[in-house]
Design a protein around this motif. Structure first.
Motif, mmCIF file in Angstrom:
data_model
loop_
_atom_site.group_PDB
_atom_site.id
_atom_site.type_symbol
_atom_site.label_atom_id
_atom_site.label_comp_id
_atom_site.label_asym_id
_atom_site.label_seq_id
_atom_site.Cartn_x
_atom_site.Cartn_y
_atom_site.Cartn_z
ATOM 1 N N MET A 41 28.741 63.170 95.663
ATOM 2 C CA MET A 41 29.094 64.176 96.676
ATOM 3 C C MET A 41 28.063 65.299 96.713
ATOM 4 O O MET A 41 27.666 65.749 97.792
ATOM 5 N N ALA A 42 27.652 65.772 95.539
ATOM 6 C CA ALA A 42 26.685 66.868 95.475
ATOM 7 C C ALA A 42 25.358 66.463 96.105
ATOM 8 O O ALA A 42 24.789 67.217 96.915
ATOM 9 N N VAL A 43 24.872 65.292 95.756
ATOM 10 C CA VAL A 43 23.577 64.850 96.284
ATOM 11 C C VAL A 43 23.649 64.631 97.789
ATOM 12 O O VAL A 43 22.817 65.147 98.553
ATOM 13 N N ILE A 44 24.642 63.900 98.237
ATOM 14 C CA ILE A 44 24.753 63.604 99.669
ATOM 15 C C ILE A 44 25.041 64.880 100.467
ATOM 16 O O ILE A 44 24.420 65.143 101.494
ATOM 17 N N GLY A 45 25.989 65.678 100.001
ATOM 18 C CA GLY A 45 26.368 66.885 100.732
ATOM 19 C C GLY A 45 25.234 67.863 100.881
ATOM 20 O O GLY A 45 24.988 68.388 101.974
ATOM 21 N N LEU A 46 24.513 68.118 99.811
ATOM 22 C CA LEU A 46 23.431 69.094 99.883
ATOM 23 C C LEU A 46 22.179 68.524 100.551
ATOM 24 O O LEU A 46 21.448 69.245 101.223
ATOM 25 N N ALA A 47 21.959 67.220 100.418
ATOM 26 C CA ALA A 47 20.802 66.600 101.064
ATOM 27 C C ALA A 47 20.986 66.532 102.578
ATOM 28 O O ALA A 47 20.017 66.656 103.327
ATOM 29 N N CYS A 48 22.201 66.355 103.032
ATOM 30 C CA CYS A 48 22.456 66.222 104.476
ATOM 31 C C CYS A 48 22.664 67.561 105.159
ATOM 32 O O CYS A 48 22.817 67.611 106.377
ATOM 33 N N ASN A 49 22.685 68.630 104.413
ATOM 34 C CA ASN A 49 22.949 69.930 105.013
ATOM 35 C C ASN A 49 21.836 70.331 105.972
ATOM 36 O O ASN A 49 22.050 70.448 107.157
ATOM 37 N N GLY A 50 20.660 70.596 105.486
ATOM 38 C CA GLY A 50 19.528 70.946 106.329
ATOM 39 C C GLY A 50 19.737 72.125 107.259
ATOM 40 O O GLY A 50 19.177 72.188 108.340
ATOM 41 N N TYR A 51 20.504 73.084 106.862
ATOM 42 C CA TYR A 51 20.984 74.134 107.744
ATOM 43 C C TYR A 51 19.914 75.131 108.179
ATOM 44 O O TYR A 51 19.733 75.389 109.359
ATOM 45 N N GLY A 52 19.198 75.711 107.252
ATOM 46 C CA GLY A 52 18.427 76.929 107.479
ATOM 47 C C GLY A 52 17.419 76.942 108.598
ATOM 48 O O GLY A 52 17.473 77.783 109.481
ATOM 49 N N MET A 53 16.476 76.040 108.612
ATOM 50 C CA MET A 53 15.359 76.127 109.552
ATOM 51 C C MET A 53 15.770 75.835 110.993
ATOM 52 O O MET A 53 15.210 76.387 111.923
ATOM 53 N N VAL A 54 16.730 74.976 111.190
ATOM 54 C CA VAL A 54 17.117 74.574 112.540
ATOM 55 C C VAL A 54 18.262 75.420 113.079
ATOM 56 O O VAL A 54 18.274 75.801 114.236
ATOM 57 N N ALA A 55 19.216 75.712 112.226
ATOM 58 C CA ALA A 55 20.451 76.342 112.691
ATOM 59 C C ALA A 55 20.269 77.793 113.119
ATOM 60 O O ALA A 55 20.784 78.187 114.172
ATOM 61 N N ASN A 56 19.579 78.581 112.335
ATOM 62 C CA ASN A 56 19.506 80.015 112.624
ATOM 63 C C ASN A 56 18.977 80.338 114.013
ATOM 64 O O ASN A 56 19.602 81.110 114.741
#
Length: 131
Positions: A41-56
């Motif tokens: 869960m930790a690996v998949i969840g954090l690897a698939c996040n990708g939030y910062g550069m695109v979301a902001n």
């Protein structure tokens, strides 16, 4: 790449909330890291996040429009850096007091949940228009 497509297809509100749901999965995995499923869960969840550069930039444009987007993004990036600097200190202090990182992960889980609720409330929904 995938998050950019999600913003294009689903809009800022759904894509940001969906991305942060992956963060919750990753944080839950860190809480459950003593099990193989928790590590997965930790690996998949954090690897698939990708939030910062695109979301902001997308969230800023959805909430404030294009006017002053670069100034708002710079201000937000400064606060992101402060958060990134403080979180290891907070995690270390929690570990020093409790002997475990789990309480800190619970705090981050609650904060990310709050952010998701805030995004759903504040970011306007995309109104699909048919041409």
């Amino acid at each position: 790449f995938c998050l950019g497509k999600a913003f294009d297809k689903f809009g800022a509100r759904k894509a940001a909330a969906g991305s942060l749901l992956f963060s919750l999965v990753g944080i839950a995995g860190m809480i459950l890291c003593k099990t193989p499923f928790g590590i997965y869960m930790a690996v998949i969840g954090l690897a698939c996040n990708g939030y910062g550069m695109v979301a902001n930039p997308n969230i800023i444009q959805a909430v404030f429009g294009k006017k002053d987007q670069s100034a708002i993004l710079g201000f937000l990036s400064a606060f992101n850096s402060i958060g990134g600097s403080l979180s290891p200190i907070i995690n270390g202090a929690v570990f020093d007091r409790t002997g475990s990182y789990t309480p800190a992960f619970f705090i981050w889980f609650c904060l990310v949940t709050f952010v998701i609720i805030t995004f759903i409330t504040v970011i306007p929904s995309e109104k699909k228009t048919k041409a």
